[in-house]
Structures are given as C-alpha cells and as structure tokens.
Design a protein around this motif. Sequence first.
Motif, PDB file in Angstrom:
ATOM      1  N   THR A   1       5.267   6.776   0.846  1.00 53.49           N
ATOM      2  CA  THR A   1       3.948   7.217   1.738  1.00 53.49           C
ATOM      3  C   THR A   1       2.902   7.365   0.786  1.00 53.49           C
ATOM      4  O   THR A   1       3.080   7.985  -0.147  1.00 53.49           O
ATOM      5  CB  THR A   1       4.395   8.454   2.437  1.00 53.49           C
ATOM      6  OG1 THR A   1       5.653   8.223   3.189  1.00 53.49           O
ATOM      7  CG2 THR A   1       3.231   8.783   3.427  1.00 53.49           C
TER       8      THR A   1
ATOM      9  N   ALA B   1      -1.633   3.542   3.408  1.00 53.01           N
ATOM     10  CA  ALA B   1      -0.622   3.972   4.243  1.00 53.01           C
ATOM     11  C   ALA B   1       0.741   4.434   3.297  1.00 53.01           C
ATOM     12  O   ALA B   1       1.465   4.993   3.709  1.00 53.01           O
ATOM     13  CB  ALA B   1      -0.446   3.358   5.425  1.00 53.01           C
TER      14      ALA B   1
ATOM     15  N   PRO C   1      -1.283   8.437   4.884  1.00 52.46           N
ATOM     16  CA  PRO C   1      -0.210   7.849   5.930  1.00 52.46           C
ATOM     17  C   PRO C   1      -0.613   7.714   7.373  1.00 52.46           C
ATOM     18  O   PRO C   1      -1.631   8.187   7.727  1.00 52.46           O
ATOM     19  CB  PRO C   1       0.849   9.005   5.866  1.00 52.46           C
ATOM     20  CG  PRO C   1       0.134  10.127   5.353  1.00 52.46           C
ATOM     21  CD  PRO C   1      -1.022   9.612   4.489  1.00 52.46           C
ATOM     22  N   ILE C   2       0.054   6.553   7.951  1.00 52.53           N
ATOM     23  CA  ILE C   2      -0.157   6.479   9.380  1.00 52.53           C
ATOM     24  C   ILE C   2       0.370   7.885  10.091  1.00 52.53           C
ATOM     25  O   ILE C   2       1.278   8.300   9.765  1.00 52.53           O
ATOM     26  CB  ILE C   2       0.423   5.280   9.684  1.00 52.53           C
ATOM     27  CG1 ILE C   2       0.180   4.113   9.105  1.00 52.53           C
ATOM     28  CG2 ILE C   2       0.667   5.107  11.136  1.00 52.53           C
ATOM     29  CD1 ILE C   2       1.241   2.836   9.646  1.00 52.53           C
TER      30      ILE C   2
END
Length: 169
Positions: free
Chosen positions: A120, A110, A124-125
């Motif tokens: 990032t 992430a 990524p979240i």
Amino acid sequence: MAARWSLTWRDRPPEEAALLNPAFCGELIARATREYERLRAAAFPLPLGFLVLPLVLHPPTLAKLPGRANTTFATWSADNEALLVELPERTLRLRPISREALLFLTQHRALMVDAAGLRTGEKPIRLTAKLATVTKDVDDIRRAAGLLGRWFANQGAPVQILQTMGVTP
C-alpha cells in the motif's frame, strides 16, 4: 491482441473501457494487496497481482470462488480444474490491463512496488467509500478481490499458488 490494448481510451469499445479501466482494475488489485498485507504483514507478491483480474473479472470463475478465505486451496483448485485450464491464457490476455492498472496505482502513489512485491502506498485508495450507484455485480467483484488477498495470504509460497493454478511465474 496487444495492439487492441494500445488503443486510446476513446477508441476502445465502451463496455471494455468501462470494465477494464485502470482505476477500477487498480482498485481490485489494491483490495487484494491490502487484505494480503493485513493478514501476512508482508508485501503482496507481484506475480499474484496478475491473477486478480483473470479470477474476479471472469464471471464463471467469480461464481466459483470460495466464500471464505480459509477454504482449502488445493481442494478448490482440484474441484474447479475445468475453470483453471483457461486461467493461464486469461492471465496472458489481461496482462496488459493488469500492468496498466499497476502503473496507474504507482503513479498515484496508491501502491508501491519493491523487491518484495506490492505494498500500500502513501496515498492509498479509500476502499471503504460507498459509491452513490453501484451494481451487485461490481460489489461481488470488489468483495472477491479482497477475498483473494486473504485467501492467498493463507496459502504457501506464491510459486505454489501459481503452479496449482497452472500459471508459470
């Protein structure tokens, strides 16, 4: 104090495990990173990543964070000097939690860590996802983490931010 953070998750006090778990703390650092990157088009300095949790998880400090990222940093710091006196100690106490969150984020790709700082990652979240149940307190903490990323992006060099807040790199 370090021994406390080395406990397994099932042996930690439930309220600490809930608030200080690597996924939630990692999300907060990821929010700050994303906003910093968005404004600066540069990596989020790693030392600043260690300020996110001590600033947003401390209710008195959270309540005093500015509402806008264009707030003058030096003025805010001078106006909130009493809160910042404790920040170096809070930063040290939460350092193991911040490290654990960063490790969690990098293991899940992430976030990436490189010489420039935090970026990032390739997975990524999803920070825009709406959760079924969430409290106002958690929403406020999440918003504040994003604000920190924007606010730090509007400031000078990371070392100046750290020095203003009384934290040595």
